[in-house]
Motif scaffolding. Structure first.
Motif, mmCIF file in Angstrom:
data_model
loop_
_atom_site.group_PDB
_atom_site.id
_atom_site.type_symbol
_atom_site.label_atom_id
_atom_site.label_comp_id
_atom_site.label_asym_id
_atom_site.label_seq_id
_atom_site.Cartn_x
_atom_site.Cartn_y
_atom_site.Cartn_z
ATOM 1 N N LEU A 126 0.826 -1.213 0.000
ATOM 2 C CA LEU A 126 0.000 0.000 0.000
ATOM 3 C C LEU A 126 0.851 1.250 0.000
ATOM 4 N N ALA A 127 1.856 1.274 0.909
ATOM 5 C CA ALA A 127 2.760 2.423 0.981
ATOM 6 C C ALA A 127 3.869 2.088 1.971
ATOM 7 N N PRO A 128 5.132 2.213 1.569
ATOM 8 C CA PRO A 128 6.221 1.904 2.494
ATOM 9 C C PRO A 128 6.166 2.722 3.783
ATOM 10 N N LEU A 129 5.611 3.953 3.716
ATOM 11 C CA LEU A 129 5.533 4.762 4.936
ATOM 12 C C LEU A 129 4.648 4.101 5.993
ATOM 13 N N LEU A 130 3.599 3.394 5.547
ATOM 14 C CA LEU A 130 2.733 2.695 6.503
ATOM 15 C C LEU A 130 3.522 1.619 7.253
ATOM 16 N N LEU A 131 4.388 0.926 6.530
ATOM 17 C CA LEU A 131 5.220 -0.101 7.170
ATOM 18 C C LEU A 131 6.176 0.539 8.165
ATOM 19 N N VAL B 48 0.077 8.921 0.865
ATOM 20 C CA VAL B 48 -0.725 7.784 1.320
ATOM 21 C C VAL B 48 -2.187 8.112 1.077
ATOM 22 N N THR B 49 -2.899 7.211 0.445
ATOM 23 C CA THR B 49 -4.306 7.439 0.119
ATOM 24 C C THR B 49 -5.192 7.121 1.316
ATOM 25 N N PRO B 50 -6.427 7.654 1.335
ATOM 26 C CA PRO B 50 -7.369 7.283 2.408
ATOM 27 C C PRO B 50 -7.625 5.777 2.461
ATOM 28 N N GLY B 51 -7.722 5.163 1.271
ATOM 29 C CA GLY B 51 -7.902 3.711 1.251
ATOM 30 C C GLY B 51 -6.713 2.987 1.853
ATOM 31 N N GLY B 52 -5.496 3.502 1.551
ATOM 32 C CA GLY B 52 -4.300 2.885 2.135
ATOM 33 C C GLY B 52 -4.297 2.983 3.648
ATOM 34 N N LEU B 53 -4.740 4.142 4.181
ATOM 35 C CA LEU B 53 -4.801 4.315 5.632
ATOM 36 C C LEU B 53 -5.830 3.368 6.246
ATOM 37 N N LEU B 54 -6.989 3.225 5.559
ATOM 38 C CA LEU B 54 -8.009 2.294 6.047
ATOM 39 C C LEU B 54 -7.498 0.856 5.997
ATOM 40 N N GLY B 55 -6.802 0.499 4.933
ATOM 41 C CA GLY B 55 -6.243 -0.852 4.832
ATOM 42 C C GLY B 55 -5.225 -1.119 5.920
ATOM 43 N N ALA B 56 -4.398 -0.102 6.234
ATOM 44 C CA ALA B 56 -3.404 -0.273 7.293
ATOM 45 C C ALA B 56 -4.080 -0.514 8.642
#
Length: 615
Positions: A144-149, A259-267
């Motif tokens: 989704l996004a390396p920043l989330l990791l 980071v997209t809103p969907g990416g944040l929700l997925g995280a």
């Protein structure tokens, strides 16, 4: 424990491969769930394409179904991994029960093996689940996004590290609590059936103190376990709940950097629906189930027998035994020994007269060395433990009993009294040292023919009384001799009530005391000169016990070793062996009152009206 696990897994690589393959399918839903939610929001509903959003949600549902199928297959593979372990443990417990007559074999077979199987299956499931679930979630976060990791991974690793650092001390506290709980249960199991004996002996305060110590020990173990259990909460808070807080706190920063809103929700879905539950299962599973599995497997592999649990280790190597004819000035200990009760080498009574000649039938069926002047019983540096990792029950014990001697063995429950008689009888073999009966090494046919063992639970078979009493004789016993033996031991009343020697016996209709009288009379008629009474009179009243023991003590050509059930029984002996671990000592009643603190405690409540029981 690691060596046992490795030896088991090494020939089964394909079981591990199958387990990993189905675990990947099960963990696939973890990856798809968070990724599909993100795409459904970003590429579907937020982009105005409801069909795409519904398609991604459908994909997530299909992934859940596939994961459920994988979970079902995982259970089958875990069963094929765990059931052989259970089978091995069952074989080991049954073999030990047959080989060593282990009293704990039934508990091991019906409870401990099942606990080991369930705990092992649980550990495999939670460990595997955390590993693959975490891998799927972390891969999904990176996709989704390396920043989330970067936000989720550090606290997750910190939580796992906190738990890993506390796992060993937490397991030790868990094991200590289980041991304290079992020790208390064992103490109550001994005390509760003997409450009347405790009251009769006036030992209420002593027994209450002992039970109180066990209770306090369990309380301390529970408190220590509770304090360390806080680490579990901290590990879950850091590894599973802190990432949620960080994702919410850094949401503006993350959205501002692509980071997209969907990416944040997925995280958030990855953390709350996958990582947090997997971490909770891992912490609880390893923290409790791991300790239970370790304790049970240790006991099944190297079981602590009842006597081993209460045995006290010797403080060092035992001193050399003095020769049988050694004479020491009063008040002096042999060279190399201390005079503070740490006497392990036991001297026989001096100048014991030779026994009277036995009847002709005894002389024809016993070894010729019976009256040749060799000791009736000798133990030389005998050591015994119930497992390679167990504390020794006996450690370097030297003991000599002359022909015609009468030795009483006393000590607390579990100190090794029955183990000593089992070694003399050849039912157990010492780890070191030698045991001889009338000069014959144990176990040999000659030694077996020279001794007779009467255990606490007497055996009586169907048939006539005469057949029961002549069990150890090669030919029927003359009626006059049988009646004389019954009179000496105290069986006459039962003999008459049963219709004489030819009366038939119903073992189930006999009381425990009546069965003991039959077994004692049978042993009295035995041709074996050495009689071993392992609490064989515990179901008799004091007068009947005294009568039976006097019969054996005066049996022509006989030697008596009795595990004393009452202090009055010990006082009838020539010498008394007080088994007290490193403070094992032998002497007369008067000598032991001066030299043995344990014997003073055992004898302290004795009066002419009371005969307190010895464990």
């Amino acid at each position: 424990m690691r060596n046992h696990v490795w030896r088991f897994l090494r020939p089964r690589p394909w079981v591990l491969v199958r387990l990993a393959a189905w675990s990947v399918l099960e963990a696939g839903q973890t990856f798809v769930l968070g990724y599909a939610l993100a795409q459904a929001l970003d590429a579907g509903f937020l982009a105005g394409d409801a069909a795409a959003g519904l398609w991604w949600l459908t994909a997530a549902g299909l992934a859940v179904g596939a994961g459920a199928y994988g979970t079902g297959r995982v259970y089958g593979v875990v069963a094929s991994l765990v059931e052989p372990v259970r089978d091995r443990l069952v074989v080991s417990v049954v073999a030990r029960g047959v080989r060593e007559a282990d009293a704990g074999a039934l508990s091991g077979l019906t409870q401990q093996v099942e606990i080991a199987r369930d705990a092992l299956a649980g550990l495999v499931m939670v460990s595997r689940s955390f590993l693959f679930t975490a891998a799927g979630a972390l891969i999904g976060l990176f996709s989704l996004a390396p920043l989330l990791l970067a936000v989720v991974l550090p606290p997750l690793l910190a939580g796992v590290a906190v738990f890993a650092a506390t796992l060993r001390p937490l397991a030790r506290r868990q094991e200590a609590f289980l041991a304290a709980d079992e020790a208390l249960a064992a103490e109550l199991g001994v005390v509760c059936p003997g409450l009347r004996d405790v009251t009769a002996a006036g030992a209420e305060a002593l027994v209450a103190a002992g039970v109180g110590e066990r209770t306090e020990a369990e309380l301390r173990a529970a408190q220590a376990l509770a304090r360390w259990s806080v680490a579990r909460v901290a590990a879950m808070a850091v590894g599973g709940q802190l990432p949620v807080v960080l994702l919410l706190a850094t949401a503006p920063w993350l959205l501002g950097r692509g980071v997209t809103p969907g990416g944040l929700l997925g995280a958030l879905a990855y953390v709350t629906q996958s990582l947090l539950p997997a971490l909770q299962n891992l912490v609880h599973g390893l923290g409790t189930g791991g300790a239970r599995l370790t304790v049970v497997l240790r006991r099944l592999i190297t079981p602590p027998a009842g006597e081993q649990l209460a045995a006290r280790p010797y403080a060092g190597a035992p001193p050399a035994a003095p020769s049988p004819d050694e004479r020491l000035p009063a008040g002096r200990a042999p060279a190399g020994q201390r005079s503070d009760e740490r006497l392990v080498a036991v001297r026989p009574p001096a100048a014991h007269p030779l026994p009277a000649e036995p009847p002709a039938w005894a002389a024809s069926h016993t070894p010729a060395s019976r009256c040749s002047g060799v000791p009736a019983l000798s133990l030389a540096a005998v050591s015994f433990a119930y497992g390679p990792a167990s504390e020794p029950v006996l450690d370097g014990l030297d003991l000599v009993v002359p022909p015609g001697g009468h030795l009483a063995v006393v000590g607390p429950s579990g100190i090794g009294k029955s183990t000593l008689t089992a070694l003399v009888a050849g039912l157990l073999r010492p780890g070191n040292g030698s045991v001889r009966v009338y000069g014959y090494a144990v176990p040999t046919p000659e030694a077996a023919a020279s001794r007779v063992l009467i255990p606490q639970e007497a055996y009586v078979h169907g048939g006539t009384l005469a057949e029961n009493l002549a069990l150890f004789r090669p030919a029927p016993v003359p009626e006059a001799e049988l009646l004389a033996a019954a009179e000496r031991v105290g069986l006459t009343a039962l003999l008459k009530a049963s219709g004489g020697p030819g009366g038939r016996v119903d073992p189930a209709a006999l009381s425990a005391g009546e069965r003991q009288l039959i077994a004692l009379t049978r042993a009295y008629l035995s041709p074996a000169p050495l009689a071993l009474l392992d609490e064989a009179t515990c179901h008799l009243d004091p007068e009947s016990e005294a009568r039976a023991e006097r019969a054996f003590a005066t049996r022509p050509g006989g030697t008596l070793v009795v595990v004393a059930h009452r202090i009055s029984s010990a006082r009838r002996a020539d010498r008394i062996l007080v088994m007290d671990g490193a403070r094992t000592v032998c002497g007369t009643h008067k000598e032991l009152l001066r030299t043995s603190a344990l014997y003073r405690d055992l004898a302290g409540g004795w009066t002419t009206r009371r005969a307190p029981l010895l464990g």
